[in-house]
Design an enzyme around this catalytic site. Structure first.
Site, mmCIF file in Angstrom:
data_model
loop_
_atom_site.group_PDB
_atom_site.id
_atom_site.type_symbol
_atom_site.label_atom_id
_atom_site.label_comp_id
_atom_site.label_asym_id
_atom_site.label_seq_id
_atom_site.Cartn_x
_atom_site.Cartn_y
_atom_site.Cartn_z
ATOM 1 N N GLN A 154 -7.626 -57.704 16.949
ATOM 2 C CA GLN A 154 -8.910 -58.217 17.422
ATOM 3 C C GLN A 154 -8.719 -59.588 18.079
ATOM 4 O OE1 GLN A 154 -12.011 -56.535 17.276
ATOM 5 N NE2 GLN A 154 -12.559 -58.222 18.650
ATOM 6 N N LYS A 167 -16.449 -51.052 14.792
ATOM 7 C CA LYS A 167 -15.347 -50.108 15.020
ATOM 8 C C LYS A 167 -15.130 -49.244 13.779
ATOM 9 C CE LYS A 167 -13.434 -53.167 18.436
ATOM 10 N NZ LYS A 167 -12.673 -54.364 18.738
ATOM 11 N N ASP A 187 -6.289 -50.209 22.997
ATOM 12 C CA ASP A 187 -7.139 -51.126 23.761
ATOM 13 C C ASP A 187 -6.836 -51.038 25.259
ATOM 14 O OD1 ASP A 187 -9.141 -52.650 22.644
ATOM 15 O OD2 ASP A 187 -7.797 -54.186 21.842
#
Ligand code: NAP
Length: 268
Positions: free
Chosen positions: A83, A39, A106
């Site tokens: 995460q 990322k 997300d």
């Protein structure tokens, strides 16, 4: 796509806004660390500012929630990503729901899932959205096709089915309690496999000419990564098939970048 995004970010910077993605990593899971690196690399390429906040695996849920509140209130942060997975003592759903829906790049917050279900524009979950973008970029028709999704997780299976429905596919979900799954596989024009079991599907029942999207990422004994689909035999039947690695995974990250840019634009 990444080059287009690079240009968009350059334009935003001219207007005084630098998109910022803040990633929180709790603990030291090697796979999570590797995803986070991916990322950051994509952010660097596109020109998105990426902050990594690393917390020890001992971090309490309250400490994490407080940090998220701070980031929610920081006008320079456009995207917040925690995460997953989190250590067992932290409730993932509480963390997902603590992130402001406006910074939930997300696309996991129930508000954004609700917006997606009701056909509104929002942050779509990255892996499912990446799959739709991939089909579109390859000019693969979705409308009127029978799409079979194996797996019904909140982050992949369910949302990819919803997005396929939005594109006017007829969608069937299969899961661990599905009986006679072969009959569904055999009629799938588009087969999405998101189970997490290496080589769960092979070419035997795949309809000739089907489009096969392998979402699974499984580390096998020799240390390499493999998908949920046995590639060699499935390829014999499929008109289009994604490999693992280097298939769906990189798209997921690109969609995350897209969502971060979208959030920054929302703040202009
Ligand atoms: P998950 O939460 O574990 O869900 C797995 C799904 O597979 C569940 O719905 C489960 O059904 C179903 N399943 C399990 N065993 C089955 C069986 N024998 N027959 C039929 N269905 C079965 O996994 P996930 O988070 O969706 O991830 C799936 C895979 O995609 C994993 O390999 C993961 O690493 C990978 N992934 C890749 C990306 C990417 O960017 N490429 C992103 C996310 C995930 P039940 O609901 O009935 O239990």
């Amino acid at each position: 796509l990444k080059d287009e995004m690079k240009n968009e970010v350059a334009e935003l910077k001219k207007q005084g806004v630098t998109p910022n993605l803040t990633v929180i990593l709790v603990g030291d899971d090697p796979a999570s660390r590797s995803y986070v690196r991916g990322k950051q690399k994509a952010s660097d390429y596109i020109g998105i500012e990426s902050n990594l906040i690393e917390l020890s695996s001992e971090t309490s849920q309250n400490e994490l929630l407080k940090l998220i509140t701070q980031l929610n209130n920081d006008p320079n942060v456009h995207g917040i990503l925690v995460q997953l997975p989190l250590p067992d003592h932290i409730n993932e759903q509480s963390v997902i729901e603590a992130i402001s829906p406006d910074k939930d790049v997300d696309g996991f917050h129930p508000v954004n899932i609700g917006r997606m279900m009701t056909g509104q524009d929002t942050f779509f979950p990255c892996t499912p959205y990446g799959i739709i973008q991939m089909l579109k970029s390859k000019n693969i028709p979705i409308e009127g096709k029978h799409a079979v999704v194996i797996g019904r997780s909140n982050i992949v299976g369910k949302p990819v089915g919803q997005l396929l429905l939005k594109e006017n596919a007829t969608v069937t979900y299969c899961h661990s309690r599905t009986k006679n799954m072969e009959q569904f596989i055999a009629t799938a024009d588009i087969l999405i496999v998101a189970v997490g079991i290496p080589h769960f599907i092979d070419g035997t029942h795949i309809k000739p000419g089907a489009v096969v999207i392998d979402v699974g990422v499984n580390r096998i004994e020799d240390g390499s990564l493999t998908g949920d689909v046995e590639f060699a035999s499935a390829k014999q039947k499929a008109s289009y098939i994604t490999p693992v690695p280097k298939g769906v995974g990189p798209r997921t990250i690109t969609m995350l970048m897209g969502n971060t840019i979208k959030s920054a634009k929302n703040n202009l």
